[in-house]
Design an enzyme around this catalytic site. Structure first.
Site, PDB file in Angstrom:
ATOM      1  N   VAL A   1       0.616   7.317   1.153  1.00 29.93           N
ATOM      2  CA  VAL A   1       0.898   7.699  -0.237  1.00 29.93           C
ATOM      3  C   VAL A   1       1.774   6.647  -0.911  1.00 29.93           C
ATOM      4  O   VAL A   1       2.704   6.962  -1.637  1.00 29.93           O
ATOM      5  CB  VAL A   1       1.576   9.088  -0.310  1.00 29.93           C
ATOM      6  CG1 VAL A   1       1.346   9.702  -1.691  1.00 29.93           C
ATOM      7  CG2 VAL A   1       1.066  10.030   0.750  1.00 29.93           C
TER       8      VAL A   1
ATOM      9  N   PHE B   1      -3.281  -0.159  -1.674  1.00 32.51           N
ATOM     10  CA  PHE B   1      -2.696   1.178  -1.743  1.00 32.51           C
ATOM     11  C   PHE B   1      -3.325   2.014  -0.646  1.00 32.51           C
ATOM     12  O   PHE B   1      -4.550   2.104  -0.534  1.00 32.51           O
ATOM     13  CB  PHE B   1      -2.947   1.842  -3.102  1.00 32.51           C
ATOM     14  CG  PHE B   1      -2.354   3.217  -3.196  1.00 32.51           C
ATOM     15  CD1 PHE B   1      -1.039   3.392  -3.607  1.00 32.51           C
ATOM     16  CD2 PHE B   1      -3.093   4.339  -2.845  1.00 32.51           C
ATOM     17  CE1 PHE B   1      -0.479   4.666  -3.677  1.00 32.51           C
ATOM     18  CE2 PHE B   1      -2.547   5.616  -2.905  1.00 32.51           C
ATOM     19  CZ  PHE B   1      -1.233   5.766  -3.319  1.00 32.51           C
ATOM     20  N   CYS B   2      -2.479   2.652   0.173  1.00 31.06           N
ATOM     21  CA  CYS B   2      -2.969   3.434   1.307  1.00 31.06           C
ATOM     22  C   CYS B   2      -2.719   4.910   1.056  1.00 31.06           C
ATOM     23  O   CYS B   2      -1.556   5.338   0.964  1.00 31.06           O
ATOM     24  CB  CYS B   2      -2.276   2.993   2.595  1.00 31.06           C
ATOM     25  SG  CYS B   2      -2.786   3.945   4.046  1.00 31.06           S
ATOM     26  N   PRO B   3      -3.763   5.728   0.942  1.00 26.56           N
ATOM     27  CA  PRO B   3      -3.549   7.168   0.714  1.00 26.56           C
ATOM     28  C   PRO B   3      -2.874   7.852   1.888  1.00 26.56           C
ATOM     29  O   PRO B   3      -2.221   8.886   1.712  1.00 26.56           O
ATOM     30  CB  PRO B   3      -4.963   7.697   0.482  1.00 26.56           C
ATOM     31  CG  PRO B   3      -5.871   6.686   1.108  1.00 26.56           C
ATOM     32  CD  PRO B   3      -5.197   5.375   0.964  1.00 26.56           C
TER      33      PRO B   3
END
Length: 338
Positions: free
Chosen positions: A173, A168-170
């Site tokens: 998003v 998961f990549c902030p």
């Protein structure tokens, strides 16, 4: 621990009477070592169409990251395009190239943000859930209530099982998985190219490196000079980071690995086929942030290789060239994104 067995394709019968493509399992293999079995008469899962990624509270809370990315673009665009004088043909060509790279970067970013990474196909899950024998061979995710295919993992942020989950990549998003990994990789590539292009064409022409400021001949205000300096420092930092981070992800694509799984030699079926499982089979669309026909495969079944005495040997294939994932134990079936 989960031991690797030597898989051999066999045909058997399920509790419902359906013929099942499976593997010859030695008695010593524990029952919790699970494979992605599938009824033989059931065709391979159809690749999903391009869909918008669903929202949840965390994605909404992280939505300002979209504005942060746009802000980083803006601090480059203003000094490079709006403020810097462009009076020669070469300088105008530089601006055209910049706009092309920037458009590819932003399109790749939007595709990564809004494209669904992919989850367990409902038909595939139902086929497993309705067969008692297959249920025993598939881990039931207690958090989602879905049987998990090979190489799928539960994302603790989006609360979904994601096919071929990477992380998961902030910044985007979103979870990077089977159906949007191409766009994430392109985002890294075009961010590197854009920042490198700005540094190579702006710094020699407009910056005084001895004073770490723009040339006095430009007669910019202190505010504009500060924005330009911040843009160059930011671009230099990003370019240096992406040389390694982007190269790392391109290497994983070529080796058919993910951040979660790490070293995965059994899924390495050659650089070309590995690349197509992310970027699709049409070379004309490999570096274009468009869906096209999507990645090769369906995210449920995977072509694979088996290492024998240090040498690679093919395990064959099934319909549409997809190797039946029942031939390999899912060594990462209990992994979750932390």
């Amino acid at each position: 621990g989960r031991a690797m067995m030597q898989p051999t394709a066999v045909a058997g019968s399920s509790a419902e009477g359906d013929e099942v493509v499976g593997v010859a399992v030695a008695p010593a293999i524990p029952t919790n070592s699970l494979c992605s079995f599938q009824p033989a008469r059931m065709p391979p899962a159809r690749p999903a169409d391009c869909q918008c990624s669903p929202c949840n509270r965390y994605r909404v809370l992280m939505s300002p990251m979209f504005g942060v990315v746009c802000g980083l673009i803006a601090i480059n665009y203003a000094p490079y395009v709006l403020w810097a004088p462009r009076t020669t043909i070469s300088s105008m060509i530089e601006v055209v190239v910049f706009h092309i790279l920037l458009a590819l970067l932003f399109a790749s970013y939007c595709q990564t943000v809004f494209t669904d990474a992919g989850t367990v196909p409902a038909r595939w899950h139902e086929a497993i859930a309705n067969d008692a024998d297959l249920c025993l061979r598939h881990r039931l995710c207690p958090k989602s209530g879905l049987h998990r295919p090979l190489r799928s993992h539960f994302c603790s942020v989006t609360k979904r099982v994601v096919l071929n989950m990477d992380h998961f990549c902030p910044w985007v998003v979103n979870t990077v998985g089977f159906y949007n990994r191409k766009f994430f990789t392109l985002f890294l590539i075009y961010t590197l190219l854009t920042t490198a292009w700005v540094i190579l064409t702006f710094v020699p022409r407009f910056m005084d490196l001895d004073l770490l400021m723009v040339h006095r001949s430009l007669r910019w205000s202190p505010g504009r000079s500060m924005v330009a300096l911040m843009a160059m420092l930011t671009d230099g930092t990003l370019a240096l980071m992406l040389v390694f981070f982007g190269g790392f992800h391109v290497r994983m694509v070529l080796l058919n690995e993910t951040t979660i799984e790490g070293y995965s030699p059994h899924f390495d079926v050659g650089a070309r086929r590995n690349w197509e499982q992310v970027f699709g089979e049409n070379p004309w669309l490999w570096f274009v942030p468009l869906w096209g026909s999507g990645p090769a495969g369906n995210g449920v079944q995977w072509p694979m290789q088996r290492i024998v005495s240090g040498r690679r040997s093919s395990l064959g294939s099934v319909e549409d060239g997809l190797a039946d994932s029942a031939k390999l134990l899912d060594l990462h079936s209990s992994s979750e994104e932390e």
